[in-house]
Design a protein around this motif. Structure first.
Motif, PDB file in Angstrom:
ATOM      1  N   ASP A 124      -7.468  24.992  -6.504  1.00 36.25           N
ATOM      2  CA  ASP A 124      -6.859  26.250  -7.138  1.00 36.25           C
ATOM      3  C   ASP A 124      -8.144  27.492  -7.294  1.00 36.25           C
ATOM      4  OD1 ASP A 124      -4.020  25.731  -7.517  1.00 36.25           O
ATOM      5  OD2 ASP A 124      -5.153  24.001  -8.584  1.00 36.25           O
ATOM      6  N   ASP A 170      -4.188  29.857 -12.023  1.00 34.61           N
ATOM      7  CA  ASP A 170      -5.206  28.734 -11.250  1.00 34.61           C
ATOM      8  C   ASP A 170      -6.224  28.285 -12.363  1.00 34.61           C
ATOM      9  OD1 ASP A 170      -4.283  28.714  -8.757  1.00 34.61           O
ATOM     10  OD2 ASP A 170      -4.914  30.315  -8.058  1.00 34.61           O
ATOM     11  N   ASP A 209      -1.237  24.369  -9.553  1.00 38.19           N
ATOM     12  CA  ASP A 209      -0.103  24.987  -9.649  1.00 38.19           C
ATOM     13  C   ASP A 209       0.726  25.134  -8.353  1.00 38.19           C
ATOM     14  OD1 ASP A 209      -1.905  26.615  -8.842  1.00 38.19           O
ATOM     15  OD2 ASP A 209      -1.295  28.189 -10.091  1.00 38.19           O
ATOM     16  N   THR A 214       2.464  27.136  -6.086  1.00 35.17           N
ATOM     17  CA  THR A 214       2.698  28.619  -5.813  1.00 35.17           C
ATOM     18  C   THR A 214       3.144  28.657  -4.267  1.00 35.17           C
ATOM     19  OG1 THR A 214       0.238  28.862  -5.483  1.00 35.17           O
ATOM     20  CG2 THR A 214       1.146  29.425  -7.510  1.00 35.17           C
TER      21      THR A 214
HETATM   22 CO    CO Z   1      -3.039  27.468  -7.521  1.00 31.15          CO
END
Ligand code: CO
Ligand code: CO
Length: 345
Positions: A49, A89, A224, A226
């Motif tokens: 990230d 991030d 995460d 995304t």
């Molecule tokens: Co990310």
């Protein structure tokens, strides 16, 4: 007379769906000579990230940037979501975000008021995250773009990578999926108003609470969810960790209308890109409809954290998480199989 400009009408693709596919990206970056430095703990080659650079034995610097064209028509909400997404991030690496720079592209059709509203959204999100926006850069261009470059800090031993899952780990996701599908439907006026409100609210919510709870536990890995969708991010996690991932498809939280809309063919282009990239790792073993698979490939903007938690503390982890982040759910587990597959059960 002032005319109301629809922000999303100025953009050719929306939010994290505008991201260039992971496969294309690695081709574009192939073979470049780079400076090597052993203090770079996480670099581009890790598809993580954010990048992480060790300053000293106590402090690591975490850096990331994220920006995209409007995913919503309201400029304030757009600015807020873009900033929340960029800051995320740092949280995904287990860090504390501290400093940020604005990245802004203003289209001719935008008036000063909407530009100010975008920035106000960004500043509000930053303030809530304890982040100082210390500068930035603004250009003119064909389409509006907004986002942040964010720096944060963590102890070098407490960095959470997207690889590092161990067999037996429990996977927890902290926001529902389907935001890409719902916002695509909204462009054609096909989204339910209440669902859309919910999507906006979740996209505008920081992953801060989830991060603050996560760092209290011996978490194995985090990312995460995304632009690459749940499947793309799981694929990176499985490959990076040398494990396989099992998704309990019925347990994955998603917006109620997302599967129905996907079944009607309302799927953002990015979902097909994600399928192309990750499908070779995905093995459907359960009764999982194509529409639900589309939800799993759907690119998320400002999505939740995907956290791998050792089984011995997963119950305590989930109950503490649920108290502050009610959307958090167990969505699967990690197995030792070395073929890096994602089993949809
Ligand atoms: Co990310
Ligand atoms: Co990113």
């Amino acid at each position: 007379m002032e005319t109301e400009i629809k922000m999303t009408k100025l953009a050719s693709c929306a939010g994290c769906g505008a991201k260039v596919g992971a496969g294309t990206l690695s081709r574009l970056l192939e073979g470049f000579e780079t400076v090597t430095d052993e203090r770079l703990i996480v670099g581009y080659d890790r598809s993580d990230d954010a990048s992480v650079y060790m300053i000293d034995s106590e402090t690591a610097l975490i850096q990331t940037t994220d920006f995209f064209p409007p995913i919503v028509d309201d400029p304030y909400l757009y600015g807020r979501i873009a900033a929340v997404n960029a800051i995320s991030d740092i949280y995904a690496m287990g860090g504390e975000p501290r400093l940020a720079l604005n990245i802004l592209c203003v289209a001719d059709a935008m008036d000063d008021k909407s530009v100010r509203e975008i920035l106000r959204g960004g500043y509000d999100a930053a303030r809530e995250a304890g982040v100082i926006i210390s500068g930035g850069h603004t250009i003119k261009g064909a389409e509006p773009i907004y986002g942040l470059s964010v720096s944060g800090f963590a102890h070098p031993d407490r960095i959470l990578k997207n690889c590092g899952t161990k067999p037996g780990d429990i996977l927890i996701l902290t926001k529902p999926l389907g935001a890409g599908i719902i916002t695509t439907a909204a462009k054609a006026d096909l989204a339910d108003k209440n669902t859309l409100e919910k999507v906006y609210e979740k996209m505008a919510a920081l992953n801060r609470k989830a991060r603050d709870i996560m760092v209290k536990y011996p978490v194995s890995a985090c990312t995460d969810v995304t632009g690459f969708g749940l499947m793309g991010h799981c694929f990176e996690m499985a490959q990076g960790s040398g494990c396989s991932i099992h998704i309990l498809s019925r347990k994955v939280p998603h917006y109620s209308d997302a599967a129905e809309l996907a079944a009607m063919g309302i799927v953002p282009e990015g979902a097909y890109r994600n399928r192309n990239y990750a499908e070779r790792g995905v093995c459907v073993t359960g009764d999982v409809s194509l529409a639900i698979q589309d939800v799993f490939y759907d690119p998320q903007t400002s999505g939740g954290l995907l956290i791998a938690v050792p089984p011995e503390c997963s119950d305590a982890f989930l109950s503490e998480m649920k108290a502050d982040v009610p959307d958090a759910e167990v969505i699967g587990y990690v197995s030792a199989e070395k073929e890096y597959r994602i089993y949809l059960e």
